[in-house]
Design a protein around this motif. Sequence first.
Motif, PDB file in Angstrom:
ATOM      1  N   TYR A 176       0.825  -1.211   0.000  1.00 43.58           N
ATOM      2  CA  TYR A 176       0.000   0.000   0.000  1.00 43.58           C
ATOM      3  C   TYR A 176       0.860   1.263   0.000  1.00 43.58           C
ATOM      4  N   GLU A 177       1.980   1.224   0.694  1.00 41.06           N
ATOM      5  CA  GLU A 177       2.875   2.383   0.692  1.00 41.06           C
ATOM      6  C   GLU A 177       3.435   2.610  -0.712  1.00 41.06           C
ATOM      7  N   TRP A 178       3.803   1.533  -1.383  1.00 40.58           N
ATOM      8  CA  TRP A 178       4.303   1.670  -2.744  1.00 40.58           C
ATOM      9  C   TRP A 178       3.234   2.227  -3.680  1.00 40.58           C
ATOM     10  N   LEU A 179       2.009   1.772  -3.509  1.00 34.99           N
ATOM     11  CA  LEU A 179       0.931   2.173  -4.418  1.00 34.99           C
ATOM     12  C   LEU A 179       0.491   3.611  -4.200  1.00 34.99           C
ATOM     13  N   TRP A 180       0.281   4.001  -2.937  1.00 30.41           N
ATOM     14  CA  TRP A 180      -0.416   5.256  -2.647  1.00 30.41           C
ATOM     15  C   TRP A 180       0.478   6.359  -2.107  1.00 30.41           C
ATOM     16  N   GLU A 224      -9.473  10.336  -0.121  1.00 27.91           N
ATOM     17  CA  GLU A 224      -8.839   9.679   1.036  1.00 27.91           C
ATOM     18  C   GLU A 224      -7.390   9.344   0.726  1.00 27.91           C
ATOM     19  N   LYS A 225      -7.120   8.847  -0.470  1.00 23.34           N
ATOM     20  CA  LYS A 225      -5.746   8.495  -0.848  1.00 23.34           C
ATOM     21  C   LYS A 225      -4.894   9.751  -1.046  1.00 23.34           C
ATOM     22  N   LYS A 267      -0.577   8.331   4.679  1.00 27.29           N
ATOM     23  CA  LYS A 267      -0.015   7.156   4.024  1.00 27.29           C
ATOM     24  C   LYS A 267      -0.199   7.207   2.511  1.00 27.29           C
ATOM     25  N   GLY A 268      -0.826   8.295   2.040  1.00 25.59           N
ATOM     26  CA  GLY A 268      -0.965   8.531   0.613  1.00 25.59           C
ATOM     27  C   GLY A 268      -0.116   9.727   0.216  1.00 25.59           C
ATOM     28  N   LEU A 269      -0.737  10.718  -0.438  1.00 30.15           N
ATOM     29  CA  LEU A 269       0.014  11.896  -0.872  1.00 30.15           C
ATOM     30  C   LEU A 269       0.152  12.940   0.220  1.00 30.15           C
ATOM     31  N   GLY A 270      -0.686  12.841   1.266  1.00 27.63           N
ATOM     32  CA  GLY A 270      -0.542  13.733   2.414  1.00 27.63           C
ATOM     33  C   GLY A 270      -0.920  15.178   2.160  1.00 27.63           C
TER      34      GLY A 270
END
Length: 350
Positions: A33-37, A178-179, A184-187
């Motif tokens: 998930y870290e790699w994806l988002w 949300e992402k 844990k996404g773009l922040g």
Amino acid sequence: MGRVRDIRSLPKEELTRKLVQQGQPSFRANQIYEWLWNKSARTFEDMTNLPKDLRQWLDENYAIQAIEVDKLQRSSDGTIKNAVRLHDGFVVESVLIPTDTRSTACVSSQVGCSLDCTFCATSRLKRMRNLEPGEIYDQVVTLNTQSQSYYGRPLSNIVFMGMGEPLMNYPNLIASIEKICSPKGLGMAAKRITVSTSGIPKLIKRLAEEPFRFNLAVSLHSAIEETRNRIMPFTMRFPLEDLLDSLKYWYEQTGRSITFEYVVWKGINDQPKDAQALVRFCRAVPSKVNLIEYNAIGDPLFQQADAAAIDLYVGTLEKASITVTVRRSRGQDIDAACGQLANKSVEKEA
């Protein structure tokens, strides 16, 4: 074998379960998930802290259906328009709007549009499908990269004002936000995001209950029922009274005022009665008005109002102590301005 599923469409719990079934520790889901988002990985091979056999299993069972920029156009004013090709051949458009201090991403939410606003080029395309959360997220990542490359700074703002009606793709809209906002996404801060809608009251109320405190813009264009119904026929199902009720609920829940996007057209809504109706509507809920320069789409029925009509609106609104700005169009020479996103290559390739 059926179509390979985009791994980004898996809820994290489902991904964790599938990994455990493969004998992998559950923490691998967090890494993926870290790699994806967060890191916006485009291939499983990029995920270098995963064992090689896991990367191979992911590659055999899933895909990362990332968007591709099919064509990039840059306006004389610096605006960038991307024709974005999706995994199934459809194309949507996204726009980067730079100023001296800001970079704003304008992203699409649908291929075509669900609504029928008669003055908008996008509405003349039938809605072919909704965009997935990953496809919306990818537009933001792409525009952020371009902003850094061309202007030396990251995105400052995101507006859902591209192709489509965001609220008619509600679950995917919220999932993408949300992402975009998650640490844990773009922040990105939710306050830097604006969702622009043509006004679906039930969904505006639902939007008000979301945990993210983003901004709301409503394409109003007339506060006279008959006029609004004529230029935006879908609004016959959503009277102004219902719209206003939903906006009051939005403000009660969020404490955020509403921005009304408003185009003034010659012979349609350019009279004193139109401006006075807008004042009455604005007084009913905390709001401000963006008067938008009209971008022609080749329909003689819709012509930019005279400067005197714009002055009339500005004067009437200011006299009523309502904040008003006049927004000049950007990217007109590449058909990247508001209402011009029609995507001449929108059909699938054979």
